[in-house]
Enzyme design. Sequence first.
Site, PDB file in Angstrom:
ATOM      1  N   VAL A 160      45.402  -3.799  51.951  1.00 20.11           N
ATOM      2  CA  VAL A 160      46.347  -3.806  53.066  1.00 20.11           C
ATOM      3  C   VAL A 160      47.646  -3.269  52.492  1.00 20.11           C
ATOM      4  O   VAL A 160      48.220  -3.856  51.575  1.00 20.11           O
ATOM      5  CB  VAL A 160      46.525  -5.214  53.653  1.00 20.11           C
ATOM      6  CG1 VAL A 160      47.622  -5.221  54.706  1.00 20.11           C
ATOM      7  CG2 VAL A 160      45.213  -5.693  54.258  1.00 20.11           C
ATOM      8  N   SER A 161      48.086  -2.122  52.997  1.00 19.85           N
ATOM      9  CA  SER A 161      49.210  -1.416  52.395  1.00 19.85           C
ATOM     10  C   SER A 161      50.504  -2.214  52.473  1.00 19.85           C
ATOM     11  O   SER A 161      50.652  -3.135  53.287  1.00 19.85           O
ATOM     12  CB  SER A 161      49.411  -0.060  53.083  1.00 19.85           C
ATOM     13  OG  SER A 161      48.288   0.769  52.901  1.00 19.85           O
TER      14      SER A 161
END
Length: 398
Positions: free
Chosen positions: A70-71
């Site tokens: 998850v950036s």
Amino acid sequence: MGIGSTAAELHAGLVEELRKSGRITTPEVADAFAAVPRHLFVPGIPLKEAYRDDAVFTKRAPDGTPLSSVSAPWLVATMLERLDAAPGDRVLEIGSGGYNAALLSRIVGEKGEVTSLDIDPEVIDRAESALRSAGVDEVRLLTGDGTLAVPDGGPYDRTVVTVQATSIALAWLEQLTADGRLVVPLRLRGLGRLLTFVRAGDHWVGDGWDLCGFVRMRGPAALDPMATTPLGEGVRLRWDGGPPPDADALTTALVGERHEVWTGVTVGVTEGTRPVVDLWLATVLDVFGRLHTTGTAPAGVRALPGGSPATWDGTGLAHLTMRPADPGASRFEYGVVRYGGDASTAVEFAHQLRIWDRDHRDGPGPVLRIFPRGGPECAARVCRLLDRPGPAMVLAWP
């Protein structure tokens, strides 16, 4: 926030941080971030970690290589602002995780559609569970190769790629509407940059050039041309395409005589010129890579933080360096270090730095042109046709 901060407090704090930093600039993106709790998409970690402005790796290979993440919120916000989706838009996301899809679903609203695709069924299952826990049931999740077409959801108004690509899939362009927009983290000659593409007649034009790093794309069409060549203890050369360097010759050169060529080009420490200088050198140097060193490297062999742009021939290597240009070290001068080989390599390297300073330092920077039908020419004064599969790409400077 204190140790006992609640999820709501941490969530609000993150949104405010992204506003103040300028990563969130529109009400639509701000509303989406405020409406979607990030901790639901990164279960199993402390709340403070979930709301830290950093990436969270959610799957790794047995050797530790990240496979899914998850950036970082700052990067997610930047991509959403670049994407510029609107209510009613149809959006395709290549590379899933759930969080970005939930934000997009909020932005496009009930009349819009979000399709999120990933090659890994486990990633899709995790995204489905997270979206369910967040009460988001409008996202269409698919398992498949992101470089291939997803025809039954197109044409798309927007496509966002959330994995590191090294080329542009023709399907991404063919399935966009006439005024569509593509946002993709692309690695060019070893440099990772976030680019935004829009149509310009018979081709596409991309710019933006934010530094970024992503989990690399997987699948049969996912090219990874990056290679690493060790040059003795504590030294390695990373290169992307072209003939392999002569490791033995360059290792020998690095412990030999060292020469410096200084350019007279000085920059302020807050100017942030390194990313654009790196792009310039990647355009003008036929042989290009990045030199990386550790503390065990031979005496006098020191790369810049993040790696020094480098070029080499059969007998020597030259790389970018910097030195303080004033007593307070508020300005630095660009220079070139040469080990072995012909001095002309370093002289030409330094000459190109002076050209950048004279002609491009205060300019708009490069554009990346994509020609789906092929047949491009380097029409700009300075340009490079990139050796990649798929649609032809030309890196050009005005």
